[in-house]
Design a protein around this motif. Sequence first.
Motif, PDB file in Angstrom:
ATOM      1  N   MET A   1       0.325  -1.122  -0.463  1.00  0.00           N
ATOM      2  CA  MET A   1       0.287  -0.180  -0.320  1.00  0.00           C
ATOM      3  C   MET A   1       0.985   1.551  -0.081  1.00  0.00           C
ATOM      4  O   MET A   1       2.140   1.291   0.641  1.00  0.00           O
ATOM      5  CB  MET A   1      -1.007  -0.226   1.569  1.00  0.00           C
ATOM      6  CG  MET A   1      -2.171   0.756   1.001  1.00  0.00           C
ATOM      7  SD  MET A   1      -3.241   0.564   2.175  1.00  0.00           S
ATOM      8  CE  MET A   1      -3.684  -0.626   3.023  1.00  0.00           C
ATOM      9  N   ALA A   2       0.827   2.157  -0.829  1.00  0.00           N
ATOM     10  CA  ALA A   2       1.107   3.495  -1.146  1.00  0.00           C
ATOM     11  C   ALA A   2       0.532   4.644  -0.565  1.00  0.00           C
ATOM     12  O   ALA A   2      -0.578   4.162  -0.508  1.00  0.00           O
ATOM     13  CB  ALA A   2       1.237   3.571  -2.486  1.00  0.00           C
ATOM     14  N   SER A   3       1.267   5.566  -0.029  1.00  0.00           N
ATOM     15  CA  SER A   3       0.793   6.896   0.453  1.00  0.00           C
ATOM     16  C   SER A   3       0.899   8.473  -0.727  1.00  0.00           C
ATOM     17  O   SER A   3       2.004   8.274  -0.326  1.00  0.00           O
ATOM     18  CB  SER A   3       1.092   6.882   2.114  1.00  0.00           C
ATOM     19  OG  SER A   3       0.433   8.496   2.850  1.00  0.00           O
ATOM     20  N   TYR A   4      -0.037   8.754  -0.430  1.00  0.00           N
ATOM     21  CA  TYR A   4      -0.127   9.675  -1.347  1.00  0.00           C
ATOM     22  C   TYR A   4      -0.462  11.649  -0.941  1.00  0.00           C
ATOM     23  O   TYR A   4      -2.078  10.808   0.347  1.00  0.00           O
ATOM     24  CB  TYR A   4      -0.528   9.299  -2.774  1.00  0.00           C
ATOM     25  CG  TYR A   4      -0.233   8.837  -3.330  1.00  0.00           C
ATOM     26  CD1 TYR A   4       0.647   9.090  -4.273  1.00  0.00           C
ATOM     27  CD2 TYR A   4      -0.207   7.561  -3.095  1.00  0.00           C
ATOM     28  CE1 TYR A   4       1.891   8.049  -5.951  1.00  0.00           C
ATOM     29  CE2 TYR A   4      -0.024   6.426  -3.743  1.00  0.00           C
ATOM     30  CZ  TYR A   4       1.289   6.676  -4.763  1.00  0.00           C
ATOM     31  OH  TYR A   4       2.147   6.015  -5.544  1.00  0.00           O
ATOM     32  N   VAL A   5      -0.120  12.066  -1.086  1.00  0.00           N
ATOM     33  CA  VAL A   5      -1.283  13.342  -0.194  1.00  0.00           C
ATOM     34  C   VAL A   5      -2.255  14.497  -2.097  1.00  0.00           C
ATOM     35  O   VAL A   5      -1.776  13.809  -2.545  1.00  0.00           O
ATOM     36  CB  VAL A   5      -0.370  14.649  -0.122  1.00  0.00           C
ATOM     37  CG1 VAL A   5      -1.554  16.167   0.105  1.00  0.00           C
ATOM     38  CG2 VAL A   5       0.816  14.038   1.214  1.00  0.00           C
ATOM     39  N   LEU A   6      -3.416  13.849  -0.862  1.00  0.00           N
ATOM     40  CA  LEU A   6      -4.576  14.625  -2.047  1.00  0.00           C
ATOM     41  C   LEU A   6      -4.519  16.066  -2.645  1.00  0.00           C
ATOM     42  O   LEU A   6      -4.372  17.321  -1.717  1.00  0.00           O
ATOM     43  CB  LEU A   6      -5.764  14.776  -1.991  1.00  0.00           C
ATOM     44  CG  LEU A   6      -7.372  15.006  -2.914  1.00  0.00           C
ATOM     45  CD1 LEU A   6      -6.819  14.055  -3.558  1.00  0.00           C
ATOM     46  CD2 LEU A   6      -7.921  15.053  -1.336  1.00  0.00           C
TER      47      LEU A   6
ATOM     48  N   LEU B   1       8.939  10.372  -3.735  1.00  0.00           N
ATOM     49  CA  LEU B   1       9.512  10.764  -5.374  1.00  0.00           C
ATOM     50  C   LEU B   1       9.109  11.944  -5.723  1.00  0.00           C
ATOM     51  O   LEU B   1       9.435  11.803  -6.766  1.00  0.00           O
ATOM     52  CB  LEU B   1       9.453   9.202  -5.624  1.00  0.00           C
ATOM     53  CG  LEU B   1       9.611   7.889  -4.590  1.00  0.00           C
ATOM     54  CD1 LEU B   1       9.387   6.937  -5.535  1.00  0.00           C
ATOM     55  CD2 LEU B   1      11.696   8.194  -4.589  1.00  0.00           C
ATOM     56  N   GLY B   2       7.678  12.191  -5.040  1.00  0.00           N
ATOM     57  CA  GLY B   2       7.592  13.139  -6.086  1.00  0.00           C
ATOM     58  C   GLY B   2       6.789  12.359  -7.480  1.00  0.00           C
ATOM     59  O   GLY B   2       6.362  13.510  -9.169  1.00  0.00           O
TER      60      GLY B   2
END
Length: 72
Positions: free
Chosen positions: A1-6, A21-22
């Motif tokens: 599972m990966a985490s991202y900012v909305l 990583l951008g």
Amino acid sequence: MASYVLKGIRDGLLSLVDDDLGNTIDDLALPSGELSESIQSQFDEGKALRMSVLTAMWKQVVDEATVTNEGQ
């Protein structure tokens, strides 16, 4: 599972960025049901959200959304 900012929502699609990583995802559909309503309403209120994205069989889906203190 990966985490991202909305970063945004447009036409039912999420725009997400990986802080480490951008990397970006700009074509992930809002999930259905209560999670979708929660994401949309919190985003509209200006809250910073972090999305947990599950990848399986070459598909990605938002599994969880949490409010963060980023950007406040």
